[in-house]
Structure formats: C-alpha cells, structure tokens
Design a protein around this motif. Sequence first.
Motif, PDB file in Angstrom:
ATOM      1  N   TYR A 278       0.821  -1.214   0.000  1.00 28.02           N
ATOM      2  CA  TYR A 278       0.000   0.000   0.000  1.00 28.02           C
ATOM      3  C   TYR A 278       0.851   1.259   0.000  1.00 28.02           C
ATOM      4  O   TYR A 278       1.768   1.415   0.804  1.00 28.02           O
ATOM      5  CB  TYR A 278      -0.938   0.026   1.215  1.00 28.02           C
ATOM      6  CG  TYR A 278      -1.821   1.246   1.212  1.00 28.02           C
ATOM      7  CD1 TYR A 278      -2.873   1.353   0.311  1.00 28.02           C
ATOM      8  CD2 TYR A 278      -1.579   2.307   2.079  1.00 28.02           C
ATOM      9  CE1 TYR A 278      -3.672   2.481   0.273  1.00 28.02           C
ATOM     10  CE2 TYR A 278      -2.375   3.442   2.052  1.00 28.02           C
ATOM     11  CZ  TYR A 278      -3.412   3.520   1.142  1.00 28.02           C
ATOM     12  OH  TYR A 278      -4.187   4.648   1.101  1.00 28.02           O
TER      13      TYR A 278
ATOM     14  N   ASP B 276      -3.199   2.845   8.315  1.00 31.24           N
ATOM     15  CA  ASP B 276      -3.324   2.162   9.601  1.00 31.24           C
ATOM     16  C   ASP B 276      -4.559   1.259   9.629  1.00 31.24           C
ATOM     17  O   ASP B 276      -4.506   0.114  10.091  1.00 31.24           O
ATOM     18  CB  ASP B 276      -3.403   3.195  10.725  1.00 31.24           C
ATOM     19  CG  ASP B 276      -3.445   2.565  12.101  1.00 31.24           C
ATOM     20  OD1 ASP B 276      -2.532   1.782  12.416  1.00 31.24           O
ATOM     21  OD2 ASP B 276      -4.387   2.862  12.863  1.00 31.24           O
TER      22      ASP B 276
ATOM     23  N   LYS C 221      -3.917  -1.828   7.604  1.00 32.38           N
ATOM     24  CA  LYS C 221      -2.997  -2.729   8.302  1.00 32.38           C
ATOM     25  C   LYS C 221      -3.723  -3.492   9.391  1.00 32.38           C
ATOM     26  O   LYS C 221      -3.471  -4.697   9.583  1.00 32.38           O
ATOM     27  CB  LYS C 221      -1.840  -1.921   8.885  1.00 32.38           C
ATOM     28  CG  LYS C 221      -0.752  -2.783   9.514  1.00 32.38           C
ATOM     29  CD  LYS C 221      -0.060  -3.658   8.473  1.00 32.38           C
ATOM     30  CE  LYS C 221       1.099  -4.428   9.070  1.00 32.38           C
ATOM     31  NZ  LYS C 221       1.753  -5.323   8.090  1.00 32.38           N
ATOM     32  N   GLN C 222      -4.617  -2.828  10.100  1.00 27.73           N
ATOM     33  CA  GLN C 222      -5.367  -3.509  11.150  1.00 27.73           C
ATOM     34  C   GLN C 222      -6.255  -4.597  10.568  1.00 27.73           C
ATOM     35  O   GLN C 222      -6.486  -5.633  11.198  1.00 27.73           O
ATOM     36  CB  GLN C 222      -6.224  -2.501  11.930  1.00 27.73           C
ATOM     37  CG  GLN C 222      -5.446  -1.413  12.646  1.00 27.73           C
ATOM     38  CD  GLN C 222      -4.284  -1.942  13.449  1.00 27.73           C
ATOM     39  OE1 GLN C 222      -4.450  -2.839  14.269  1.00 27.73           O
ATOM     40  NE2 GLN C 222      -3.092  -1.414  13.211  1.00 27.73           N
TER      41      GLN C 222
ATOM     42  N   GLU D 105      -0.380  -9.207   8.329  1.00 22.39           N
ATOM     43  CA  GLU D 105       0.828  -9.570   7.606  1.00 22.39           C
ATOM     44  C   GLU D 105       0.615  -9.650   6.097  1.00 22.39           C
ATOM     45  O   GLU D 105       1.593  -9.728   5.347  1.00 22.39           O
ATOM     46  CB  GLU D 105       1.351 -10.914   8.118  1.00 22.39           C
ATOM     47  CG  GLU D 105       1.828 -10.861   9.570  1.00 22.39           C
ATOM     48  CD  GLU D 105       2.366 -12.187  10.038  1.00 22.39           C
ATOM     49  OE1 GLU D 105       2.306 -13.169   9.253  1.00 22.39           O
ATOM     50  OE2 GLU D 105       2.857 -12.266  11.183  1.00 22.39           O
TER      51      GLU D 105
ATOM     52  N   LEU E 188      -0.484  -7.239   4.366  1.00 16.05           N
ATOM     53  CA  LEU E 188      -0.308  -5.895   3.829  1.00 16.05           C
ATOM     54  C   LEU E 188       1.014  -5.316   4.309  1.00 16.05           C
ATOM     55  O   LEU E 188       1.332  -5.379   5.497  1.00 16.05           O
ATOM     56  CB  LEU E 188      -1.462  -4.984   4.247  1.00 16.05           C
ATOM     57  CG  LEU E 188      -1.417  -3.562   3.684  1.00 16.05           C
ATOM     58  CD1 LEU E 188      -2.809  -3.083   3.282  1.00 16.05           C
ATOM     59  CD2 LEU E 188      -0.812  -2.575   4.704  1.00 16.05           C
ATOM     60  N   GLU E 189       1.772  -4.771   3.372  1.00 15.04           N
ATOM     61  CA  GLU E 189       3.017  -4.089   3.682  1.00 15.04           C
ATOM     62  C   GLU E 189       2.952  -2.666   3.124  1.00 15.04           C
ATOM     63  O   GLU E 189       2.262  -2.410   2.144  1.00 15.04           O
ATOM     64  CB  GLU E 189       4.208  -4.850   3.093  1.00 15.04           C
ATOM     65  CG  GLU E 189       4.385  -6.244   3.690  1.00 15.04           C
ATOM     66  CD  GLU E 189       5.652  -6.920   3.199  1.00 15.04           C
ATOM     67  OE1 GLU E 189       6.549  -6.217   2.691  1.00 15.04           O
ATOM     68  OE2 GLU E 189       5.733  -8.159   3.318  1.00 15.04           O
ATOM     69  N   PHE E 190       3.678  -1.771   3.760  1.00 16.18           N
ATOM     70  CA  PHE E 190       3.694  -0.380   3.317  1.00 16.18           C
ATOM     71  C   PHE E 190       4.852  -0.137   2.367  1.00 16.18           C
ATOM     72  O   PHE E 190       5.925  -0.720   2.516  1.00 16.18           O
ATOM     73  CB  PHE E 190       3.824   0.555   4.520  1.00 16.18           C
ATOM     74  CG  PHE E 190       2.692   0.456   5.497  1.00 16.18           C
ATOM     75  CD1 PHE E 190       1.395   0.694   5.093  1.00 16.18           C
ATOM     76  CD2 PHE E 190       2.917   0.132   6.828  1.00 16.18           C
ATOM     77  CE1 PHE E 190       0.342   0.609   5.984  1.00 16.18           C
ATOM     78  CE2 PHE E 190       1.885   0.042   7.733  1.00 16.18           C
ATOM     79  CZ  PHE E 190       0.589   0.276   7.300  1.00 16.18           C
TER      80      PHE E 190
ATOM     81  N   SER F 226      -0.414   1.030  14.281  1.00 19.00           N
ATOM     82  CA  SER F 226       0.544   0.187  13.566  1.00 19.00           C
ATOM     83  C   SER F 226       1.959   0.641  13.884  1.00 19.00           C
ATOM     84  O   SER F 226       2.316   1.793  13.637  1.00 19.00           O
ATOM     85  CB  SER F 226       0.298   0.257  12.054  1.00 19.00           C
ATOM     86  OG  SER F 226      -1.008  -0.164  11.728  1.00 19.00           O
TER      87      SER F 226
ATOM     88  N   GLU G  71       4.620   0.065  12.444  1.00 21.07           N
ATOM     89  CA  GLU G  71       5.361   0.440  11.246  1.00 21.07           C
ATOM     90  C   GLU G  71       5.151   1.902  10.860  1.00 21.07           C
ATOM     91  O   GLU G  71       5.916   2.456  10.063  1.00 21.07           O
ATOM     92  CB  GLU G  71       4.955  -0.446  10.067  1.00 21.07           C
ATOM     93  CG  GLU G  71       5.214  -1.928  10.246  1.00 21.07           C
ATOM     94  CD  GLU G  71       4.035  -2.648  10.881  1.00 21.07           C
ATOM     95  OE1 GLU G  71       3.994  -3.884  10.788  1.00 21.07           O
ATOM     96  OE2 GLU G  71       3.159  -1.977  11.495  1.00 21.07           O
TER      97      GLU G  71
END
Length: 268
Positions: free
Chosen positions: A180, A193, A196-197, A201, A203-205, A235, A237
């Motif tokens: 994303y 955020d 991700k919630q 795992e 989804l990665e930024f 998150s 990250e």
Amino acid sequence: MRDACTGINHLPKENVRIPVFASNTINSPHGYDKKNLCGKIFIMLLSYIHNIPVPKRSEDLSELYYKNHLLVDDVSNMVLCRNIEGFVKDGCLEHKGLKGFKEYNEPIYLTIYNLSNISYINQKNKNNRVLVTENPAVFMEIVKKCKRKDFPLVCTYGQVKLAGIILLDLLVHAGYILYYSGDLDPEGIQIADKLKQRYGESLEFIGFDVKTYLRNISSMQVNETRIHKLKNISSKELLEICNCLKKNRRVAYEEENIQSLIDFVENL
C-alpha cells in the motif's frame, strides 16, 4: 421494533438492495432507511449479531449491510484496478470481462455488483503481489509508464470504499500480498493504519518511511487539528513517520513518489 425484528428474522441469503428487501419484508421500501427509528434499531440489531459497535461511518455501515447480503448502492460504489483476473460464482469459468481488459492492458472500474459475481481471484502473478495506490493520478502514471504490464494494480481513491474492501479481501484470500502506497499526511496515514489492522501480515507499506518523506516533503503545512488525528495510529510500522510528521508539520504527497513506485514494480 417489531418491523426491525422482522427484518432480522428474514435476512436474505443472496444479495438484495435494501429498499427491495424492506418492501418484501415489511411492505415499505423506506422502512429500513438509516435515518428513521426502525432503520436505526435494525442497524443496532445487526451490530449486536456481529458483536461490533454501531457503525458511525457510511462505509462501515455499508460493510455491515454487505455481510448480511444487503446492498445500499451496488453500481456507483466502485474500485479502479488493472490486471485482475477471477472466476465467476456460477462455476469454474474465468470472468471474460476481466480477462479481456487484462489482455488489452486497460484499467477497469469494478462495482459492488461486478464483484458480487466473482468467487475468487486468479493467481497468475508469479510473485503474488499487488500494488495498491491511494490516488488515481498515481495509478494512471504507473499504468502508462511502467514497463511491466503483468503486475496487478488497485486504486482505492482515498478513503477505501466497500468495493475496494471487497476486492482487497478477495486478493488476500487468494494469497496475494498487498503493497500500500499513499499520501504522507494525517489522513493518508489513518487509511494505511486501518488497512494494516484489517489485513495484518498480508499488507506491507511502501513509501511510509522517513527517507521517502524527507525526499518528497512539500511546503503544505499541517495544522494542529489534523496532527491530532495521528494520536490513535496503532501500527508500529507507522509510528516513526507519525513522529516525523508531527515534528516537521508538512505533508509529502504520493504523486512525488511515482518513479520509486514504478521502480519497485519493475524490480520485483
């Protein structure tokens, strides 16, 4: 109260538009409108069944309805994508429309109605990865300039609508990893955020880092009201970029990171 309970006791097993459902159930097409008392009680009962808070955002409410095969708007709620293939629900036949758009390398808008006819997404991307952008201009520049034409792309248009959630759910269910990208501002970080919630795992930024932020930082300042939106970001990250944004009080736009996104796709 009685009409709301009647609706709960007769929830459909196939997708149906809410006015049609209300007309067939209690003889009033507007009986379950969210603004009237019956509609509010109906929403509260649905929330209780799914053990979730009563939705405050329209998109969260649409998702709650969709879980119960109820449609608010299945034709104007849509998501932009490219190179997505799937199978229709009535068998193991490939969706010829999606296949055709893929062959011509053309983007397509998928509505909730379209997506409701897709049972699962085809895994033809060798890396099982898909790039998800926040902004349509970024999406189209990647479509136009990226040399790799077989890579799946999705554009959520800012706040992710129900159609976008349905498509991303299908992709994750098929085993894809979502990458994303979005604006580095409070609203963009909130969207990241929330995704991700939901996807964890899966989804990665990409681009939500201090190096990208400092390289693309703009002169557009962020006021205290918008900064306050970062207080609930959970998150881990995203915490570093949140602190950097709080310190500098300026945003960095996704459009400034297009070439990096193209390079990312081409090097996978």
